[in-house]
Write a protein that holds these residues in place. Sequence first.
Motif, PDB file in Angstrom:
ATOM      1  N   SER A  18       0.825  -1.211   0.000  1.00 39.54           N
ATOM      2  CA  SER A  18       0.000   0.000   0.000  1.00 39.54           C
ATOM      3  C   SER A  18       0.856   1.256   0.000  1.00 39.54           C
ATOM      4  N   GLU A  19       1.977   1.216   0.731  1.00 36.25           N
ATOM      5  CA  GLU A  19       2.875   2.371   0.762  1.00 36.25           C
ATOM      6  C   GLU A  19       3.617   2.531  -0.560  1.00 36.25           C
ATOM      7  N   GLN A  20       3.930   1.414  -1.191  1.00 36.63           N
ATOM      8  CA  GLN A  20       4.680   1.459  -2.444  1.00 36.63           C
ATOM      9  C   GLN A  20       3.801   1.887  -3.615  1.00 36.63           C
ATOM     10  N   TYR A  21       2.515   1.524  -3.556  1.00 37.10           N
ATOM     11  CA  TYR A  21       1.571   1.849  -4.637  1.00 37.10           C
ATOM     12  C   TYR A  21       0.366   2.580  -4.039  1.00 37.10           C
ATOM     13  N   PRO A  22       0.519   3.856  -3.719  1.00 36.78           N
ATOM     14  CA  PRO A  22      -0.553   4.589  -3.021  1.00 36.78           C
ATOM     15  C   PRO A  22      -1.807   4.799  -3.857  1.00 36.78           C
ATOM     16  N   GLY A  23      -1.740   4.604  -5.163  1.00 36.29           N
ATOM     17  CA  GLY A  23      -2.914   4.839  -5.997  1.00 36.29           C
ATOM     18  C   GLY A  23      -3.873   3.670  -6.072  1.00 36.29           C
ATOM     19  N   GLN A  24      -3.509   2.546  -5.490  1.00 37.06           N
ATOM     20  CA  GLN A  24      -4.365   1.369  -5.585  1.00 37.06           C
ATOM     21  C   GLN A  24      -5.506   1.445  -4.589  1.00 37.06           C
TER      22      GLN A  24
END
Length: 217
Positions: A18-24
């Motif tokens: 979640s931190e690595q891909y905040p747009g998901q």
Amino acid sequence: VHRGSIHPLLDEWLCRVSEQYPGQVLIRRKQGNQIARQRNMVVEALHGDWCLFVDSDVVPPVGALERLVDDVVGHLVRRALPIIGGVYYERAPVSQTPGGVAIFPVAATREGRKLLDDDVLPANGVIPVDTVGAGCLMIARAVFEAMPSPWFRCGQLDPEYLDEDSEFCLRAASLGFSTWLDCTVRCGHAVLGIAWPGRDGRRWIEWPGPIDCREPQ
């Protein structure tokens, strides 16, 4: 899944992703006995091009999402990978195995035969399968759009009893969507400890506590 019910290692994995891909969009559904209904609720809320299912008792390896995405991007020119999953071991009441862990990965070959513990999976690469478990499974939105709901149906008896994930893969195949298994995405499956597919494709079990949990060489 309900945050309080998932394995701590999975919770850490979800937070890191979640931190690595905040747009998901991260959808958590409460634990219950209607797993097919829970999966359908996720599909109804889906707004992106891909959906990654991760069950509450499955622990993906570091980089699992990146590998699955790389698989899809790398194969778009030559062949589509609309359904692709990772390797993990099924659970069943098998007396001769510790913790009741069954002896086969959650996948079937193109001939419809279970991949047994004695079948060494390739160390790398993506292979075609008939079905794969949805504990760590990425599915293209196009598959859902081509398939009438409910997308996941539990306990189908034609021609034999099928869980919701196997039935989904076979129904998708009838619509022209193939299913694939990434042999490098080797997930743990929680039992009393965690069952992991080893580097040679065979099972090893990590038990909690001060013991040697390293994978056998």
